[in-house]
Write a protein that holds these residues in place. Structure first.
Motif, PDB file in Angstrom:
ATOM      1  N   GLY A 264       0.814  -1.208   0.000  1.00 61.75           N
ATOM      2  CA  GLY A 264       0.000   0.000   0.000  1.00 61.75           C
ATOM      3  C   GLY A 264       0.846   1.256   0.000  1.00 61.75           C
ATOM      4  N   ILE A 265       1.888   1.282   0.794  1.00 67.89           N
ATOM      5  CA  ILE A 265       2.786   2.445   0.845  1.00 67.89           C
ATOM      6  C   ILE A 265       3.475   2.655  -0.491  1.00 67.89           C
ATOM      7  CG2 ILE A 265       4.967   3.256   1.846  1.00 67.89           C
ATOM      8  CD1 ILE A 265       4.027   1.846   4.463  1.00 67.89           C
ATOM      9  N   LEU A 266       3.989   1.568  -1.073  1.00 69.91           N
ATOM     10  CA  LEU A 266       4.775   1.683  -2.299  1.00 69.91           C
ATOM     11  C   LEU A 266       3.918   1.965  -3.521  1.00 69.91           C
ATOM     12  CD1 LEU A 266       7.230  -1.254  -1.594  1.00 69.91           C
ATOM     13  CD2 LEU A 266       7.782   1.183  -1.565  1.00 69.91           C
ATOM     14  N   SER A 267       2.627   1.669  -3.436  1.00 63.76           N
ATOM     15  CA  SER A 267       1.750   1.917  -4.589  1.00 63.76           C
ATOM     16  C   SER A 267       1.651   3.406  -4.921  1.00 63.76           C
ATOM     17  CB  SER A 267       0.350   1.352  -4.319  1.00 63.76           C
ATOM     18  OG  SER A 267      -0.275   2.046  -3.238  1.00 63.76           O
ATOM     19  N   ALA A 268       1.987   4.263  -3.947  1.00 59.23           N
ATOM     20  CA  ALA A 268       1.962   5.713  -4.184  1.00 59.23           C
ATOM     21  C   ALA A 268       3.266   6.215  -4.813  1.00 59.23           C
ATOM     22  CB  ALA A 268       1.700   6.447  -2.872  1.00 59.23           C
ATOM     23  N   LYS A 269       4.262   5.349  -4.957  1.00 56.66           N
ATOM     24  CA  LYS A 269       5.558   5.737  -5.513  1.00 56.66           C
ATOM     25  C   LYS A 269       5.618   5.268  -6.968  1.00 56.66           C
ATOM     26  CE  LYS A 269       7.616   5.382  -0.898  1.00 56.66           C
ATOM     27  NZ  LYS A 269       7.950   6.776  -0.602  1.00 56.66           N
ATOM     28  N   ARG A 270       5.558   6.206  -7.891  1.00 66.87           N
ATOM     29  CA  ARG A 270       5.358   5.869  -9.305  1.00 66.87           C
ATOM     30  C   ARG A 270       6.479   5.027  -9.900  1.00 66.87           C
ATOM     31  NH1 ARG A 270       4.268  11.580 -11.953  1.00 66.87           N
ATOM     32  NH2 ARG A 270       5.944  12.085 -10.487  1.00 66.87           N
ATOM     33  N   GLY A 271       7.692   5.197  -9.421  1.00 67.96           N
ATOM     34  CA  GLY A 271       8.804   4.474 -10.022  1.00 67.96           C
ATOM     35  C   GLY A 271       8.969   3.049  -9.531  1.00 67.96           C
ATOM     36  N   VAL A 272       8.123   2.620  -8.600  1.00 72.74           N
ATOM     37  CA  VAL A 272       8.296   1.307  -7.981  1.00 72.74           C
ATOM     38  C   VAL A 272       7.288   0.309  -8.547  1.00 72.74           C
ATOM     39  CG1 VAL A 272       8.299   0.025  -5.804  1.00 72.74           C
ATOM     40  CG2 VAL A 272       9.116   2.388  -5.850  1.00 72.74           C
ATOM     41  N   ARG A 273       7.795  -0.798  -9.059  1.00 70.53           N
ATOM     42  CA  ARG A 273       6.936  -1.909  -9.486  1.00 70.53           C
ATOM     43  C   ARG A 273       6.796  -2.881  -8.316  1.00 70.53           C
ATOM     44  NH1 ARG A 273      10.283  -0.775 -13.499  1.00 70.53           N
ATOM     45  NH2 ARG A 273      11.741  -2.425 -12.938  1.00 70.53           N
ATOM     46  N   ILE A 274       5.598  -3.389  -8.096  1.00 74.08           N
ATOM     47  CA  ILE A 274       5.316  -4.189  -6.908  1.00 74.08           C
ATOM     48  C   ILE A 274       4.828  -5.574  -7.318  1.00 74.08           C
ATOM     49  CG2 ILE A 274       3.982  -4.349  -4.766  1.00 74.08           C
ATOM     50  CD1 ILE A 274       3.510  -1.242  -5.160  1.00 74.08           C
ATOM     51  N   HIS A 275       5.453  -6.595  -6.739  1.00 75.85           N
ATOM     52  CA  HIS A 275       4.973  -7.965  -6.857  1.00 75.85           C
ATOM     53  C   HIS A 275       4.515  -8.394  -5.466  1.00 75.85           C
ATOM     54  CE1 HIS A 275       6.557  -8.979 -10.956  1.00 75.85           C
ATOM     55  NE2 HIS A 275       7.277  -7.895 -10.685  1.00 75.85           N
ATOM     56  N   LEU A 276       3.195  -8.484  -5.275  1.00 79.49           N
ATOM     57  CA  LEU A 276       2.639  -8.873  -3.983  1.00 79.49           C
ATOM     58  C   LEU A 276       2.412 -10.374  -3.979  1.00 79.49           C
ATOM     59  CD1 LEU A 276       1.519  -8.046  -1.203  1.00 79.49           C
ATOM     60  CD2 LEU A 276      -0.703  -7.676  -2.310  1.00 79.49           C
ATOM     61  N   LEU A 277       3.077 -11.044  -3.068  1.00 78.14           N
ATOM     62  CA  LEU A 277       2.992 -12.505  -2.986  1.00 78.14           C
ATOM     63  C   LEU A 277       1.626 -12.924  -2.445  1.00 78.14           C
ATOM     64  CD1 LEU A 277       6.522 -12.949  -1.424  1.00 78.14           C
ATOM     65  CD2 LEU A 277       5.886 -13.614  -3.759  1.00 78.14           C
ATOM     66  N   GLY A 278       0.957 -13.790  -3.164  1.00 87.34           N
ATOM     67  CA  GLY A 278      -0.385 -14.219  -2.766  1.00 87.34           C
ATOM     68  C   GLY A 278      -0.366 -15.458  -1.888  1.00 87.34           C
ATOM     69  N   GLY A 279      -1.236 -15.494  -0.920  1.00 83.70           N
ATOM     70  CA  GLY A 279      -1.340 -16.637  -0.019  1.00 83.70           C
ATOM     71  C   GLY A 279      -2.403 -16.366   1.012  1.00 83.70           C
ATOM     72  N   GLU A 280      -2.341 -17.041   2.143  1.00 87.82           N
ATOM     73  CA  GLU A 280      -3.298 -16.813   3.217  1.00 87.82           C
ATOM     74  C   GLU A 280      -2.905 -15.563   3.997  1.00 87.82           C
ATOM     75  OE1 GLU A 280      -5.346 -19.053   7.067  1.00 87.82           O
ATOM     76  OE2 GLU A 280      -4.080 -20.194   5.669  1.00 87.82           O
ATOM     77  N   LEU A 281      -3.894 -14.735   4.313  1.00 85.40           N
ATOM     78  CA  LEU A 281      -3.631 -13.474   5.010  1.00 85.40           C
ATOM     79  C   LEU A 281      -3.644 -13.671   6.523  1.00 85.40           C
ATOM     80  CD1 LEU A 281      -3.263 -10.375   5.018  1.00 85.40           C
ATOM     81  CD2 LEU A 281      -5.768 -10.193   5.012  1.00 85.40           C
ATOM     82  N   GLN A 282      -2.562 -13.275   7.170  1.00 86.18           N
ATOM     83  CA  GLN A 282      -2.520 -13.203   8.629  1.00 86.18           C
ATOM     84  C   GLN A 282      -3.059 -11.813   8.979  1.00 86.18           C
ATOM     85  OE1 GLN A 282      -1.536 -11.977  11.463  1.00 86.18           O
ATOM     86  NE2 GLN A 282      -1.546 -13.749  12.802  1.00 86.18           N
ATOM     87  N   LYS A 283      -4.308 -11.774   9.457  1.00 89.02           N
ATOM     88  CA  LYS A 283      -5.021 -10.504   9.560  1.00 89.02           C
ATOM     89  C   LYS A 283      -4.420  -9.557  10.586  1.00 89.02           C
ATOM     90  CE  LYS A 283      -9.460 -12.468   8.084  1.00 89.02           C
ATOM     91  NZ  LYS A 283     -10.861 -12.720   8.479  1.00 89.02           N
ATOM     92  N   GLU A 284      -4.010 -10.071  11.738  1.00 86.90           N
ATOM     93  CA  GLU A 284      -3.498  -9.197  12.801  1.00 86.90           C
ATOM     94  C   GLU A 284      -2.244  -8.451  12.386  1.00 86.90           C
ATOM     95  OE1 GLU A 284      -4.815 -10.953  17.101  1.00 86.90           O
ATOM     96  OE2 GLU A 284      -3.015 -11.778  16.179  1.00 86.90           O
TER      97      GLU A 284
END
Length: 257
Positions: free
Chosen positions: A127-147
């Protein structure tokens, strides 16, 4: 001496010695063995000691690991300085791995508009890096630890093996002769895989994490390349890092604004 006074005195001794025997209580306070045992029973009822055969020991002190949002409320200036120092190591074109720790989040916040690629299992870092235009993000998918806001499990571990990064920035709960430790095994397994996929492993640890051992060891010192901390460690830590050829960087207040 009244019992309350004696109980306080026994605990004072145990703060230094970590344990006490019935015989020691008898000798120190001139009481019978039955009285000494009653004192230990009372202290155990108060959850101040754990009785053992012939005496008592202090219970282990485990630091409570707060959920991510609560930990963010207590992000220290030291962690911010460490994050800034870490971000200064990132160069245009770098492919980097960021884990889900709050100290590494300080690195993400400090990252400039660099042309780089970030691999992370943290929804907060993404979420933080999505506001930085020069940064490409690969978010690893899996089960979310909510806390704590991180993704984990077999899907994350499998996907990580397909990436090859220049640098991995890793946070922890403790760094000691036992290695790098964390409170949650599932988080530790992801960190372990992240380390394996990076050419350079950079650990971010403020001074309170040194000489600390938590539940799960996810790496040993020979597996890392650098530690960034906020003040000069003691001789034991310096020798330990030196013997494993781990570089040390100090995030001094003079270097930050």
């Amino acid at each position: 001496m009244y019992q309350e006074e004696r109980l306080d005195a026994i605990l004072d001794v145990m703060k230094t010695k970590k344990r006490i025997t019935v015989d020691q209580i008898c000798s120190l306070y001139q009481v019978s063995r039955d009285t000494a045992r009653r004192d230990l029973v009372k202290l155990e009822e108060m959850k101040a000691v754990i009785r053992t055969r012939g005496g008592a020991i202090l219970p282990s002190a485990h630091q409570e690991i707060k959920d991510y949002s609560n930990r963010l409320k207590h992000v220290s200036e030291e962690k911010k300085r460490i994050g800034q120092k870490a971000a200064s190591l990132i160069r245009p074109g770098d492919r980097i791995i960021l884990d889900a720790s709050t100290t590494v989040q300080s690195c993400a916040e400090s990252l400039q508009e660099e042309n780089c690629t970030v691999i992370t299992n943290s929804i907060h870092q993404a979420g933080i890096l999505s506001a930085k235009r020069g940064v490409r993000i690969h978010l690893l998918g899996g089960e979310l630890q909510k806390e704590h806001g991180f993704l984990y499990g077999a899907q994350v571990l499998d996907k990580l093996t397909q990436y090859h990064a220049d640098k991995a920035f890793i946070g922890l709960v403790g760094l000691s002769e036992k290695g790098l430790t964390i409170a949650h095994e599932e988080d530790g397994m992801v960190k372990k895989s992240m380390i394996e996929q990076a050419n350079q492993v950079i650990v971010l640890a403020d001074h309170s994490k040194l000489h600390v051992t938590d539940f799960f060891t996810f790496a040993h010192l020979e597996e890392i390349d650098m530690v960034i901390t906020d003040r000069e460690p003691d001789a034991a830590i310096l020798n330990m890092l030196d013997s494993h050829q781990v570089e040390l960087l100090i995030a001094d207040t003079e270097e930050t604004k």
